[in-house]
Design an enzyme around this catalytic site. Structure first.
Site, mmCIF file in Angstrom:
data_model
loop_
_atom_site.group_PDB
_atom_site.id
_atom_site.type_symbol
_atom_site.label_atom_id
_atom_site.label_comp_id
_atom_site.label_asym_id
_atom_site.label_seq_id
_atom_site.Cartn_x
_atom_site.Cartn_y
_atom_site.Cartn_z
ATOM 1 N N CYS A 1 -19.912 1.922 20.593
ATOM 2 C CA CYS A 1 -19.734 2.517 19.261
ATOM 3 C C CYS A 1 -20.697 1.865 18.269
ATOM 4 O O CYS A 1 -20.807 0.634 18.209
ATOM 5 C CB CYS A 1 -18.291 2.336 18.805
ATOM 6 N N CYS B 1 -16.882 -2.597 13.226
ATOM 7 C CA CYS B 1 -15.515 -3.051 12.934
ATOM 8 C C CYS B 1 -15.281 -4.414 13.583
ATOM 9 O O CYS B 1 -15.442 -4.573 14.802
ATOM 10 C CB CYS B 1 -14.500 -2.041 13.441
ATOM 11 N N CYS C 1 -13.014 -4.824 16.781
ATOM 12 C CA CYS C 1 -13.093 -3.886 17.896
ATOM 13 C C CYS C 1 -14.069 -4.320 18.991
ATOM 14 O O CYS C 1 -15.279 -4.444 18.751
ATOM 15 C CB CYS C 1 -13.496 -2.506 17.386
ATOM 16 N N CYS D 1 -2.476 10.903 23.336
ATOM 17 C CA CYS D 1 -3.520 10.570 22.363
ATOM 18 C C CYS D 1 -4.802 10.213 23.107
ATOM 19 O O CYS D 1 -4.772 9.455 24.081
ATOM 20 C CB CYS D 1 -3.079 9.398 21.497
ATOM 21 N N CYS E 1 -3.131 14.421 20.246
ATOM 22 C CA CYS E 1 -3.747 13.680 19.144
ATOM 23 C C CYS E 1 -5.089 13.153 19.632
ATOM 24 O O CYS E 1 -5.220 12.761 20.802
ATOM 25 C CB CYS E 1 -2.845 12.524 18.709
ATOM 26 N N CYS F 1 -2.451 11.137 11.289
ATOM 27 C CA CYS F 1 -1.973 9.872 11.848
ATOM 28 C C CYS F 1 -2.860 8.776 11.271
ATOM 29 O O CYS F 1 -4.052 8.718 11.593
ATOM 30 C CB CYS F 1 -2.050 9.900 13.374
ATOM 31 N N ARG G 1 4.834 4.065 13.648
ATOM 32 C CA ARG G 1 4.543 3.795 15.063
ATOM 33 C C ARG G 1 4.220 2.315 15.267
ATOM 34 O O ARG G 1 3.240 1.790 14.720
ATOM 35 C CB ARG G 1 3.363 4.648 15.529
#
Length: 336
Positions: free
Chosen positions: A66, A70, A73, A111, A143, A203, A275
Site C-alpha cells: 500500500c 499509516c 499498518c 468483509c 462489506c 462502517c 464492533r
C-alpha cells in the site's frame, strides 16, 4: 471524579443527537467506570437487543504494497521491515469459497479488504464488484474496504449490492497528522460522504493506543456522532503493535480503555453496531464480557484480521454460548 453536568443528560430515553461537543463526550468517557458502564448498558438496552451480537468475518483480498504511510499498518510499502509480502488480488472464486466457509462457521457479514490507496477502474475493480454480488447471493452482508472512493465507484458498489463500506478515521483530526501524511482527514470524510450519497451503509471507527490522548479519542467520536445519520457500524480497535512499523514499541492498551471507548461510543451513537475489533485477542473473556455489557454488539469472527491474528472461532462460539447468547440469522445493521 464526580459526575459532571455535561454527562448527566445522557439517559436511556434521550433522543439521538448529532450536535455533540468534544468536552461533553470526554466528560462521559471520564465518568467513574461503573457509572459509565451502567449508563451505556441502559442506552444499549433501550435501542438494541443485548443478545444480538453480530459476527463478521474479515479477509484480506489484496495484501501489502500500500502506498499510504499509516504508522500502524504493516501493509504499508513504507514499512518494509514489517515483512508483509505483496500479493495480487485474490481470484473471485477463491474469495467466495472463503465467504461460504465463514457463513458455515456462523458469520453474518463478510468483509473484504484490499491494500489500495484508491481502487482503479478496470478488471480488478470489476472483480471486487463480482465478489460483492457473490457474497450477497450467499445471503450474507457484504462489506469492503478499498481506500478512497469517488462517487462513480461508490455508485457501482451500491448497484452490486454492497451493504457497508469501511473507511476508518483512525483518530481525532488533531492527532491524525502524527499517524498519516499521505492522505488528509478531509480525504477520508469525502469518501464517507460519497459512500453515504450512494446509499451504502457506513462502517467507520478508529484505533486506540497509538499515543493519542483522551481528548483525541473524544474528538474522533465527536466527528462520527455528529454525522447524520450515524455510521451503522463503529469498529473500536486496539493497536496491534507490529514489528517493523513506527508504532512497534507502543505499550499494550489497557483493556479498560477499550471498555470506556465502547461505552462512550454506545452512549453517543445509540443504534450503531459497536464492533469490538483488532486487539480483541489480547483481552480476557471477562474483559470482552465487560465490553458487551458496555454496548459492544459485534465482533470480528475468524482467526485472522487482514494480517494480524484474531480469536479462534471455537473460543468465540464457546464465549457466546457461556453468555447464553444465540446469534440469530442474518441481521442487517440498524439505521436511524
Amino acid at each position: 471524579m464526580t459526575e459532571t453536568s455535561a454527562a448527566r443528560p445522557v439517559l436511556a430515553t434521550s433522543a439521538i443527537r448529532h450536535d455533540w461537543t468534544v468536552p461533553e463526550i470526554q466528560a462521559i468517557h471520564d465518568l467513574p467506570l461503573l457509572d459509565l458502564v451502567y449508563r451505556a448498558a441502559e442506552v444499549h438496552r433501550a435501542h438494541n437487543d443485548p443478545a444480538d451480537i453480530q459476527r463478521a468475518s474479515l479477509l484480506s483480498i489484496k495484501t501489502g504494497g500500500c502506498p499510504e504511510d499509516c504508522a500502524y499498518c504493516p501493509q504499508s510499502a513504507h514499512h518494509k521491515e514489517a515483512g508483509v509480502p505483496r500479493e495480487r488480488l485474490m481470484p473471485v472464486d477463491a474469495v467466495l469459497k472463503e465467504a461460504a466457509a465463514a457463513k458455515a462457521s456462523g458469520a453474518h457479514r463478510f468483509c473484504m479488504g484490499a491494500a489500495w490507496r484508491q481502487p482503479k477502474d478496470g478488471p480488478e475493480f470489476d472483480a471486487v464488484l463480482a465478489m460483492v454480488r457473490g457474497v450477497r447471493n450467499l445471503g450474507m452482508e457484504a462489506c469492503v474496504t478499498l481506500g478512497m472512493l469517488n462517487p462513480s465507484q461508490a455508485a457501482r458498489l451500491a448497484e452490486a449490492g454492497l451493504t457497508s463500506y469501511n473507511h476508518n478515521l483512525d483518530t481525532g483530526p488533531e492527532f491524525y497528522g502524527d499517524i498519516i501524511s499521505t492522505r488528509t482527514y478531509e480525504d477520508r470524510l469525502t469518501t464517507l460522504q460519497n459512500v453515504r450519497d450512494a446509499g451504502i451503509g457506513v462502517c467507520c471507527g478508529g484505533i486506540v493506543g497509538m499515543g493519542e490522548g483522551v481528548t483525541d479519542r473524544a474528538s474522533m467520536l465527536q466527528v462520527l456522532a455528529n454525522h447524520a445519520p450515524h455510521p451503522e457500524s463503529v469498529p473500536i480497535n486496539a493497536l496491534v503493535a507490529v514489528a517493523g512499523t513506527p508504532l512497534a514499541e507502543r505499550p499494550a492498551v489497557d483493556p479498560l480503555d477499550l471498555v470506556r471507548m465502547c461505552a462512550t461510543a454506545r452512549i453517543v451513537m445509540p443504534r450503531a453496531r459497536v464492533r469490538l475489533s483488532a486487539g480483541r485477542k489480547d483481552l480476557t473473556r471477562e474483559a470482552q464480557i465487560l465490553c458487551f455489557l458496555a454496548g459492544a454488539n459485534s465482533i470480528f469472527y475468524g482467526e485472522r484480521l487482514l494480517t494480524t491474528e484474531n480469536n479462534e472461532t471455537d473460543a468465540d462460539a464457546e464465549l457466546l454460548r457461556d453468555l447464553g447468547i444465540t446469534v440469530p440469522g442474518l441481521t442487517l445493521a440498524a439505521a436511524e
